[in-house]
Design an enzyme around this catalytic site. Structure first.
Site, PDB file in Angstrom:
ATOM      1  N   LYS A  83      45.045 -42.793  55.930  1.00 55.98           N
ATOM      2  CA  LYS A  83      43.664 -42.865  55.447  1.00 55.98           C
ATOM      3  C   LYS A  83      42.997 -44.094  56.046  1.00 55.98           C
ATOM      4  O   LYS A  83      43.537 -45.203  55.953  1.00 55.98           O
ATOM      5  CB  LYS A  83      43.731 -43.003  53.928  1.00 55.98           C
ATOM      6  CG  LYS A  83      42.588 -42.406  53.155  1.00 55.98           C
ATOM      7  CD  LYS A  83      42.857 -42.760  51.694  1.00 55.98           C
ATOM      8  CE  LYS A  83      42.075 -41.983  50.731  1.00 55.98           C
ATOM      9  NZ  LYS A  83      42.210 -42.546  49.374  1.00 55.98           N
TER      10      LYS A  83
HETATM   11  C1  E4P Z   1      40.186 -40.936  47.003  1.00 54.22           C
HETATM   12  O1  E4P Z   1      40.996 -40.727  47.872  1.00 54.22           O
HETATM   13  C2  E4P Z   1      40.089 -42.183  46.234  1.00 54.22           C
HETATM   14  O2  E4P Z   1      41.389 -42.648  45.985  1.00 54.22           O
HETATM   15  C3  E4P Z   1      39.481 -42.012  44.873  1.00 54.22           C
HETATM   16  O3  E4P Z   1      39.087 -40.674  44.641  1.00 54.22           O
HETATM   17  C4  E4P Z   1      38.494 -43.034  44.473  1.00 54.22           C
HETATM   18  O4  E4P Z   1      38.017 -42.734  43.180  1.00 54.22           O
HETATM   19  P1  E4P Z   1      37.261 -43.791  42.256  1.00 54.22           P
HETATM   20  O5  E4P Z   1      35.832 -43.818  42.657  1.00 54.22           O
HETATM   21  O6  E4P Z   1      37.432 -43.223  40.883  1.00 54.22           O
HETATM   22  O7  E4P Z   1      37.949 -45.107  42.438  1.00 54.22           O
END
Ligand code: E4P
Length: 217
Positions: A83
């Protein structure tokens, strides 16, 4: 639509994976930091449990650092998806890593142009953060709809991974829009198992059954 668990907590995976609805996982530095221990060990364990794509995020911010880190993360397990954040350096890293055949999830997507650029450069997934947009009075799901329309026009193979999910309605809307993946915190998935009419219905079925069994004796 595939469902991923957005978590670094092994218990979430142990509780949800046996239900058969989970296709993969996403983690991020905040989620893994919360757990303590070696993040690589956690990612490895998650891969073993889900047996599907598991996103692990780089923390370097320069392209060279992201590329080195991405290559290293990919050695943890065959299920690892690297990622990278949508930045200029992230795009350079995406180009190199996807060119080497690694699957890359471009994260922190908040606009259709970011998704378009990432798709052009070979992202396996783009992650629009719907909840964080909703949090600032923007329409997160509208972004997903726009990305879906753009990807359809050009037949990009890049999958739309709806992220920053806050409630079961985000899952419903993502599915209605034809998103490829929705990654959800365990609390949101757990909420989908609660329905008062199911509970009341089951209780009545069992009571009626017991009455007949009692009458037979
Ligand atoms: C996605 O890959 C992220 O880890 C995640 O969905 C972020 O979510 P949040 O806005 O609740 O931190």
């Amino acid at each position: 639509m595939k469902l991923f668990i957005d978590s670094g907590n092994i218990k979430d995976f142990e509780s949800l994976v046996p239900l058969g609805i989970i296709d993969g996982a996403t983690t991020n530095p905040s989620l893994l930091a919360k757990e303590g221990g070696d993040p690589r060990d956690i990612v490895k364990k998650i891969c073993g449990l889900v047996q599907g794509p598991v996103s692990a995020e780089v923390v370097a911010t320069d392209a060279a650092g992201m590329i080195a880190e991405g290559r290293s993360l990919a050695t943890i397990d065959d299920h690892v998806v690297v990622k990278v954040p949508f930045t200029r350096d992230g795009m350079k890293a995406l180009k190199v890593l996807s060119g080497e055949g690694l699957r890359v999830n471009v994260t922190l997507i908040f606009s259709p142009t970011q998704a378009l650029f990432a798709a052009k450069v070979g992202a396996a997934y783009v992650s629009p953060f719907v909840g964080r947009l909703d949090d600032i009075a923007s329409d997160g799901m509208r972004l997903v709809q726009e990305i879906a329309t753009i990807f359809k026009h050009y037949a990009f193979p890049t999958e739309i991974l709806v992220a920053s999910v806050r409630s079961p309605m985000h899952i419903v809307e993502a599915a209605l829009m034809g998103a490829d993946v929705c990654t959800c915190p365990a609390t949101v998935l757990d909420a989908c198992f609660k329905h008062p009419l199911t509970d009341i219905g089951l209780e009545k079925f069992l009571k009626d059954w017991e009455k007949v069994q009692g009458a037979k004796v």
